[in-house]
Design a protein around this motif. Structure first.
Motif, PDB file in Angstrom:
ATOM      1  N   VAL A 152       2.504   8.058   5.452  1.00 31.86           N
ATOM      2  CA  VAL A 152       2.580   6.794   6.275  1.00 31.86           C
ATOM      3  C   VAL A 152       1.661   6.632   7.363  1.00 31.86           C
ATOM      4  O   VAL A 152       1.546   5.723   8.077  1.00 31.86           O
ATOM      5  N   TYR A 153       1.046   8.003   7.633  1.00 33.60           N
ATOM      6  CA  TYR A 153      -0.042   7.936   8.766  1.00 33.60           C
ATOM      7  C   TYR A 153       0.514   7.618   9.839  1.00 33.60           C
ATOM      8  O   TYR A 153      -0.185   6.775  10.617  1.00 33.60           O
ATOM      9  N   GLY A 154       1.859   7.944  10.271  1.00 35.29           N
ATOM     10  CA  GLY A 154       2.371   7.307  11.701  1.00 35.29           C
ATOM     11  C   GLY A 154       2.327   5.817  11.803  1.00 35.29           C
ATOM     12  O   GLY A 154       2.323   5.420  13.074  1.00 35.29           O
ATOM     13  N   GLY A 155       2.218   5.164  10.798  1.00 34.89           N
ATOM     14  CA  GLY A 155       2.231   3.561  11.056  1.00 34.89           C
ATOM     15  C   GLY A 155       0.899   3.131  11.431  1.00 34.89           C
ATOM     16  O   GLY A 155       0.820   1.886  11.515  1.00 34.89           O
ATOM     17  N   LYS A 156      -0.368   4.067  11.223  1.00 34.25           N
ATOM     18  CA  LYS A 156      -1.525   3.561  11.876  1.00 34.25           C
ATOM     19  C   LYS A 156      -1.946   2.304  10.774  1.00 34.25           C
ATOM     20  O   LYS A 156      -2.684   1.743  11.310  1.00 34.25           O
ATOM     21  N   LEU A 157      -1.737   2.313   9.395  1.00 32.64           N
ATOM     22  CA  LEU A 157      -2.299   1.396   8.636  1.00 32.64           C
ATOM     23  C   LEU A 157      -1.447   0.266   8.497  1.00 32.64           C
ATOM     24  O   LEU A 157      -1.768  -0.629   7.627  1.00 32.64           O
ATOM     25  N   GLN A 158      -0.357   0.091   8.958  1.00 33.48           N
ATOM     26  CA  GLN A 158       0.405  -0.948   8.956  1.00 33.48           C
ATOM     27  C   GLN A 158      -0.101  -2.280   9.136  1.00 33.48           C
ATOM     28  O   GLN A 158      -0.785  -2.379  10.238  1.00 33.48           O
ATOM     29  N   GLY A 159       0.023  -3.082   8.221  1.00 32.14           N
ATOM     30  CA  GLY A 159      -0.642  -4.542   8.411  1.00 32.14           C
ATOM     31  C   GLY A 159      -1.928  -4.774   7.568  1.00 32.14           C
ATOM     32  O   GLY A 159      -2.523  -5.526   7.324  1.00 32.14           O
ATOM     33  N   VAL A 160      -2.576  -3.552   7.146  1.00 25.22           N
ATOM     34  CA  VAL A 160      -3.851  -3.655   6.573  1.00 25.22           C
ATOM     35  C   VAL A 160      -3.521  -3.991   5.097  1.00 25.22           C
ATOM     36  O   VAL A 160      -2.555  -3.620   4.219  1.00 25.22           O
ATOM     37  N   LYS A 161      -4.220  -5.299   4.628  1.00 25.45           N
ATOM     38  CA  LYS A 161      -4.285  -5.825   3.267  1.00 25.45           C
ATOM     39  C   LYS A 161      -5.409  -5.788   2.838  1.00 25.45           C
ATOM     40  O   LYS A 161      -6.426  -6.203   3.392  1.00 25.45           O
ATOM     41  N   LYS A 162      -5.564  -5.523   1.390  1.00 22.17           N
ATOM     42  CA  LYS A 162      -6.897  -5.817   0.549  1.00 22.17           C
ATOM     43  C   LYS A 162      -6.656  -5.712  -0.760  1.00 22.17           C
ATOM     44  O   LYS A 162      -5.788  -5.070  -1.289  1.00 22.17           O
ATOM     45  N   GLU A 163      -7.464  -6.430  -1.604  1.00 16.47           N
ATOM     46  CA  GLU A 163      -7.287  -6.538  -3.037  1.00 16.47           C
ATOM     47  C   GLU A 163      -8.002  -5.204  -3.416  1.00 16.47           C
ATOM     48  O   GLU A 163      -9.147  -4.870  -3.159  1.00 16.47           O
ATOM     49  N   CYS A 164      -7.171  -4.450  -4.135  1.00 13.04           N
ATOM     50  CA  CYS A 164      -7.567  -3.195  -4.714  1.00 13.04           C
ATOM     51  C   CYS A 164      -6.974  -2.753  -6.257  1.00 13.04           C
ATOM     52  O   CYS A 164      -6.454  -3.615  -6.604  1.00 13.04           O
ATOM     53  N   ASN A 165      -7.457  -1.758  -6.847  1.00 12.56           N
ATOM     54  CA  ASN A 165      -7.038  -1.492  -8.068  1.00 12.56           C
ATOM     55  C   ASN A 165      -6.127  -0.212  -7.738  1.00 12.56           C
ATOM     56  O   ASN A 165      -6.458   0.816  -6.951  1.00 12.56           O
ATOM     57  N   VAL A 166      -4.955  -0.425  -8.427  1.00 17.78           N
ATOM     58  CA  VAL A 166      -4.028   0.635  -8.127  1.00 17.78           C
ATOM     59  C   VAL A 166      -3.489   1.148  -9.531  1.00 17.78           C
ATOM     60  O   VAL A 166      -3.259   0.563 -10.448  1.00 17.78           O
ATOM     61  N   SER A 167      -3.589   2.612  -9.604  1.00 18.24           N
ATOM     62  CA  SER A 167      -3.328   3.313 -10.655  1.00 18.24           C
ATOM     63  C   SER A 167      -2.083   4.248 -10.517  1.00 18.24           C
ATOM     64  O   SER A 167      -1.736   4.640  -9.259  1.00 18.24           O
ATOM     65  N   LEU A 168      -1.259   3.984 -11.554  1.00 19.24           N
ATOM     66  CA  LEU A 168       0.114   4.673 -11.320  1.00 19.24           C
ATOM     67  C   LEU A 168       0.176   6.180 -12.379  1.00 19.24           C
ATOM     68  O   LEU A 168      -0.382   6.012 -13.504  1.00 19.24           O
TER      69      LEU A 168
END
Length: 436
Positions: free
Chosen positions: A228-244
């Motif tokens: 969770v990176y200490g919440g440092k990325l909270q709120g970042v939003k971007k269109e991405c490709n997500v692989s499961l």
């Protein structure tokens, strides 16, 4: 349009189905429907329109009907989808939905909506909303239709137990007992949205009559990750490709927006991929996702672009230059993951480090440890096993006169109105067979 013409159109809609034309005059049939969501409401309206002599009691634990309908689509009500097939559903036996979807197509649903005075807005994405753009209008028209048909509605009524004595069902609440039902419908869903009094009592009722069920899990829900990176990325939003990845094997790929949160990730791409992720978590398998921030650029080209960027302004910090291509929240975390000091100048970044940066942006891996739970889920997976249900009538194969519809069954749809369309279709089949 004249009232006579409108009434004739409504008659033609219902007459177009292959209903049993039996004369119900004087025929006394008593039915209980547990759960006044989309499936239960549709079952009640369909049954009553076929057989006006049927006596229907519709029960719900909430203060009003259709609470999940009101919550869908952020209050706008993504009421259906104009392009539906069994491929849009998950479960032990997804093809179970095929007959219902063929018997009650989207065109049939649209005609039904017109018959209660509801007009639809069909988007280019195939998502369907009420033309009013308000979920409240949907519920109001359904309520008026139920009242016009003399369906008995019992709200704030939580069903505790169902018994069958000889060929009649009795239903118990904390304060009352309702007796003598010929048929009972369980359509009160599962555990998604407990704030709307959602619960899994339907599984308890099913078990009592000999049914088994598959483990339930939250679906269409945010994912908790170990990083969770200490919440440092909270709120970042971007269109991405997500692989499961499940146990190291690629299972699914989805493109859409990703939102970083204090607990992990959300966003539409994550909600979509959460269906399989959550299912495999319930089986205690290893679940990971990989986020590609630049899916239209291959890794080598991405590395070349980063190298060119650093060469063009060599005396600036690399972290500052990276904000020209990623969020200023991502840049320092990215360098930290790649073990590069945040004060490093662009000229001092070597080829190996550039390759590491490009790789991380192409395959930002996160280990999924949990979901945000039923309280944040739009739907529930798992439920009553469909192999024990007649796919043409939705009647129990274990107990005559017992029916199931909607989310309580081990069927869950993709995001985009598919869950509601299954609820309408399964409720329609149940209602049709209640009256016969």
């Amino acid at each position: 349009m004249s009232q006579k013409l409108l009434n004739f159109g409504i008659f033609c809609f219902f007459a177009s189905f292959d209903y049993n034309k039996k004369n119900f005059a004087g025929y006394d049939l008593k039915v209980a429907i547990i759960g006044a969501g989309a499936a239960g409401i549709m079952a009640a309206i369909t049954a009553k329109r076929i057989n006006k002599n049927i006596d229907i009691d519709l029960f719900d634990a909430n203060s009003g009907i259709g609470k999940k309908i009101l919550a869908s689509g952020n209050g706008r009500c993504n009421i259906s989808n104009s392009q539906v097939s069994e491929k849009n559903y998950l479960g032990e036996n997804p093809e179970f939905v095929s007959y219902a979807l063929k018997q009650f197509t989207f065109n049939d649903f649209e005609k039904f909506c017109k018959s209660i005075g509801l007009l639809l807005d069909i988007k280019e994405t195939n998502k369907v909303y009420p033309l009013s753009n308000e979920a409240k209008s949907v519920v109001n028209l359904l309520q008026l239709t139920l009242e016009e048909l003399d369906v008995n509605i019992y709200t704030k009524t939580f069903i505790k137990d169902i018994e069958k004595i000889e060929d009649k069902f009795d239903i118990k609440t904390d304060e009352n007992e309702f007796k003598g039902y010929d048929k009972v419908v369980i359509s009160n869903g599962l555990g998604a949205a407990p704030q709307l009094k959602a619960n899994e009592s339907g599984l308890d009722f099913a078990s009592k009559f000999g049914h088994s069920y598959n483990i339930t899990y939250p679906s269409l829900v945010g994912l908790q990750t170990s990083e969770v990176y200490g919440g440092k990325l909270q709120g970042v939003k971007k269109e991405c490709n997500v692989s499961l990845y499940i146990d190291g094997n690629l299972e699914q790929e989805i493109y859409g927006d990703v939102l970083f949160t204090k607990y992990g990730v959300s966003g539409f791409a994550i909600l979509d991929i959460s269906q399989l992720a959550s299912y495999h978590l319930s089986l205690y398998q290893d679940v990971k996702i990989a986020i590609n921030f630049f899916p239209k650029i291959n890794r080598n080209d991405l590395g070349d672009q980063i190298q060119s960027l650093f060469k063009s302004v060599p005396n600036q910090r690399a972290v500052d230059l990276l904000t020209g291509m990623v969020s200023n929240k991502i840049a320092p975390v990215l360098l930290d993951i790649c073990k590069i000091n945040i004060e490093t100048l662009a000229r001092d970044i070597n080829a190996k480090q550039i390759k590491a940066i490009a790789y991380q942006l192409n395959q930002w891996k996160l280990k999924v440890i949990d979901t945000q739970g039923f309280g944040h889920a739009e739907a529930s997976g798992g439920g009553v096993r469909t192999v024990e249900i007649d796919n043409r009538t939705y009647e129990s194969k274990k107990c005559e006169g017992l029916y199931f519809a909607g989310e309580v069954l081990d069927i869950v749809g993709n995001r985009g109105g598919f869950n509601l369309q299954f609820a309408w279709a399964s409720g329609y089949l149940v209602g049709k067979n209640l009256a016969n």
